[in-house]
Structure formats: C-alpha cells, structure tokens
Design a protein around this motif. Sequence first.
Motif, mmCIF file in Angstrom:
data_model
loop_
_atom_site.group_PDB
_atom_site.id
_atom_site.type_symbol
_atom_site.label_atom_id
_atom_site.label_comp_id
_atom_site.label_asym_id
_atom_site.label_seq_id
_atom_site.Cartn_x
_atom_site.Cartn_y
_atom_site.Cartn_z
ATOM 1 N N THR A 1 0.839 -1.205 0.000
ATOM 2 C CA THR A 1 0.000 0.000 0.000
ATOM 3 C C THR A 1 0.870 1.248 0.000
ATOM 4 O O THR A 1 0.611 2.191 -0.743
ATOM 5 C CB THR A 1 -0.928 0.007 1.232
ATOM 6 N N ALA A 2 1.903 1.272 0.831
ATOM 7 C CA ALA A 2 2.802 2.426 0.888
ATOM 8 C C ALA A 2 3.559 2.578 -0.422
ATOM 9 O O ALA A 2 3.730 3.698 -0.918
ATOM 10 C CB ALA A 2 3.771 2.297 2.065
ATOM 11 N N VAL B 1 -11.150 10.354 5.222
ATOM 12 C CA VAL B 1 -9.830 10.910 5.539
ATOM 13 C C VAL B 1 -9.222 11.548 4.295
ATOM 14 O O VAL B 1 -9.185 10.966 3.219
ATOM 15 C CB VAL B 1 -8.887 9.820 6.088
ATOM 16 N N GLU B 2 -8.754 12.779 4.473
ATOM 17 C CA GLU B 2 -8.108 13.532 3.407
ATOM 18 C C GLU B 2 -6.851 14.146 4.006
ATOM 19 O O GLU B 2 -6.925 14.859 5.003
ATOM 20 C CB GLU B 2 -9.050 14.609 2.900
ATOM 21 N N ALA C 1 0.125 5.705 4.677
ATOM 22 C CA ALA C 1 -0.632 4.550 4.175
ATOM 23 C C ALA C 1 -1.497 3.948 5.283
ATOM 24 O O ALA C 1 -2.665 3.612 5.051
ATOM 25 C CB ALA C 1 0.320 3.510 3.601
ATOM 26 N N ARG C 2 -0.946 3.833 6.497
ATOM 27 C CA ARG C 2 -1.728 3.295 7.615
ATOM 28 C C ARG C 2 -2.903 4.200 7.950
ATOM 29 O O ARG C 2 -4.005 3.740 8.217
ATOM 30 C CB ARG C 2 -0.842 3.095 8.844
ATOM 31 N N LYS D 1 -7.942 7.721 -0.056
ATOM 32 C CA LYS D 1 -7.952 6.332 -0.518
ATOM 33 C C LYS D 1 -8.196 6.246 -2.022
ATOM 34 O O LYS D 1 -7.766 5.311 -2.673
ATOM 35 C CB LYS D 1 -9.042 5.528 0.202
ATOM 36 N N GLN D 2 -8.886 7.235 -2.558
ATOM 37 C CA GLN D 2 -9.232 7.220 -3.969
ATOM 38 C C GLN D 2 -8.093 7.675 -4.875
ATOM 39 O O GLN D 2 -8.142 7.449 -6.070
ATOM 40 C CB GLN D 2 -10.467 8.097 -4.232
ATOM 41 N N GLY D 3 -7.081 8.336 -4.334
ATOM 42 C CA GLY D 3 -5.977 8.765 -5.174
ATOM 43 C C GLY D 3 -5.271 10.002 -4.669
ATOM 44 O O GLY D 3 -5.504 10.482 -3.566
ATOM 45 N N VAL D 4 -4.415 10.533 -5.553
ATOM 46 C CA VAL D 4 -3.588 11.705 -5.251
ATOM 47 C C VAL D 4 -3.844 12.732 -6.343
ATOM 48 O O VAL D 4 -3.855 12.390 -7.522
ATOM 49 C CB VAL D 4 -2.085 11.331 -5.249
#
Length: 112
Positions: free
Chosen positions: A4-5, A48-49, A38-39, A63-66
């Motif tokens: 994930t990281a 969470v943003e 990532a955690r 979680k949806q992207g950057v």
Amino acid sequence: MTATADSLVVDIVRTLEKQGVPRDAYQLGREFDPEALARLLDTGGDAVEVRLEVRGVSLVVTKQGVWVTDEPPSSQPECPNCGLPVTAVVQLVPTHHNAYPCGCRVEENLLE
C-alpha cells in the motif's frame, strides 16, 4: 515498505512529475512518512483527506488517489523552541505534545 505504501509513493511521484518536479529534487521520506500515511488512509475510513506540500506543490491524498489542489501552499508554523518548520503535533501521552519533525515539546494548539 508495504504494498500500500509503495503504491501510494508511486502515485505521489507520478503526480509530482506531471507538475514538473523531477525525482531528484526531493526525498519523500524527509517530507512525510509514507508508511504512516498509508496506515492512516487504510484505517481512517473514506472521509480521511491528507494535504501535503512537496517542493511547493500542494497535494491532496485520499484512498481514492492523489491530486494537485488549487489552494496555495500553506506556510508552516515554526517551532517556538528551535525554529524549524512544524508539520504536525504528536501526542504520545495526554500531557506531552511534540512538534514533528524536530521533536521539541510544544503546546497542543500550535497548529490551530
């Protein structure tokens, strides 16, 4: 790093490259902790943003992207003890608050 990281770092690097920031202009590990980010995203839920700034580019990470935000980069407050920029205040026990990344003890409302 975890998968994930790793994926998160790749997304951030690609986003920065699209903004013209070369890979050799920064070290993400000095800007933020990819594992902790990532955690936070994994355990924090969909709401969470996280907002980051890397070399003058303001990023929003979920979680949806950057993606790059249109908001101007915010100035970081200085640590009242050592003068380094403070990106977070960490509370390890109820009575102790430490500035990150310098580690100096500070008031809990330093970033408010």
